[in-house]
Design a protein around this motif. Structure first.
Motif, PDB file in Angstrom:
ATOM      1  N   GLY A  92       0.813  -1.215   0.000  1.00 38.81           N
ATOM      2  CA  GLY A  92       0.000   0.000   0.000  1.00 38.81           C
ATOM      3  C   GLY A  92       0.841   1.258   0.000  1.00 38.81           C
ATOM      4  N   ILE A  93       1.890   1.282   0.803  1.00 39.70           N
ATOM      5  CA  ILE A  93       2.774   2.449   0.845  1.00 39.70           C
ATOM      6  C   ILE A  93       3.453   2.641  -0.499  1.00 39.70           C
ATOM      7  N   SER A  94       3.926   1.563  -1.096  1.00 36.70           N
ATOM      8  CA  SER A  94       4.589   1.661  -2.404  1.00 36.70           C
ATOM      9  C   SER A  94       3.634   2.196  -3.465  1.00 36.70           C
ATOM     10  N   GLU A  95       2.412   1.661  -3.488  1.00 37.31           N
ATOM     11  CA  GLU A  95       1.421   2.120  -4.464  1.00 37.31           C
ATOM     12  C   GLU A  95       1.099   3.599  -4.265  1.00 37.31           C
ATOM     13  N   TYR A  96       0.867   3.993  -3.030  1.00 37.85           N
ATOM     14  CA  TYR A  96       0.521   5.376  -2.728  1.00 37.85           C
ATOM     15  C   TYR A  96       1.690   6.294  -3.090  1.00 37.85           C
ATOM     16  N   GLN A  97       2.895   5.881  -2.750  1.00 41.41           N
ATOM     17  CA  GLN A  97       4.079   6.689  -3.038  1.00 41.41           C
ATOM     18  C   GLN A  97       4.247   6.882  -4.548  1.00 41.41           C
ATOM     19  N   GLU A  98       4.000   5.833  -5.331  1.00 40.87           N
ATOM     20  CA  GLU A  98       4.075   5.947  -6.788  1.00 40.87           C
ATOM     21  C   GLU A  98       3.048   6.945  -7.307  1.00 40.87           C
ATOM     22  N   GLN A  99       1.835   6.898  -6.772  1.00 47.36           N
ATOM     23  CA  GLN A  99       0.780   7.823  -7.203  1.00 47.36           C
ATOM     24  C   GLN A  99       1.159   9.263  -6.871  1.00 47.36           C
ATOM     25  N   VAL A 100       1.695   9.480  -5.682  1.00 45.79           N
ATOM     26  CA  VAL A 100       2.095  10.824  -5.266  1.00 45.79           C
ATOM     27  C   VAL A 100       3.233  11.333  -6.148  1.00 45.79           C
ATOM     28  N   GLU A 101       4.214  10.485  -6.401  1.00 39.25           N
ATOM     29  CA  GLU A 101       5.350  10.889  -7.238  1.00 39.25           C
ATOM     30  C   GLU A 101       4.896  11.172  -8.664  1.00 39.25           C
ATOM     31  N   CYS A 102       3.982  10.350  -9.179  1.00 44.09           N
ATOM     32  CA  CYS A 102       3.469  10.556 -10.533  1.00 44.09           C
ATOM     33  C   CYS A 102       2.701  11.870 -10.604  1.00 44.09           C
TER      34      CYS A 102
END
Length: 64
Positions: free
Chosen positions: A45-55
Motif C-alpha cells: 500500500g505504501i509503495s502504491e501510494y508513493q508511486e501515485q504521489v510521485e506521478c
C-alpha cells in the motif's frame, strides 16, 4: 522474523471482526502469520501510494 528489533515500531489497530476472520483465513491458507500478511499489505500500500504521489507531483506544471 524477530519481533525484538530496535528498528521496529509497534502499532495497534481495531478492525471489523469479519476482516479479522478473512485475514486469519488468508494467512492460514498461505502459510504465513497474520503479522506477515499485514506487513506485506502495508508495504504494498505504501509503495502504491508513493508511486501515485510521485506521478502526480511529476505532472504538476512548474510555476516559474
Amino acid at each position: 522474523m524477530s519481533t525484538k528489533n530496535n528498528d521496529n515500531a509497534r502499532i495497534t489497530i481495531d478492525m471489523p471482526k469479519m476482516d479479522h476472520k478473512r485475514l486469519k483465513a488468508l494467512a492460514a491458507y498461505t502459510g504465513k502469520s497474520m503479522r506477515e500478511m499485514v506487513l506485506e499489505f502495508i508495504e504494498h500500500g505504501i509503495s502504491e501510494y508513493q508511486e501515485q504521489v510521485e506521478c502526480a507531483h511529476s505532472h504538476k506544471p512548474n510555476k516559474e
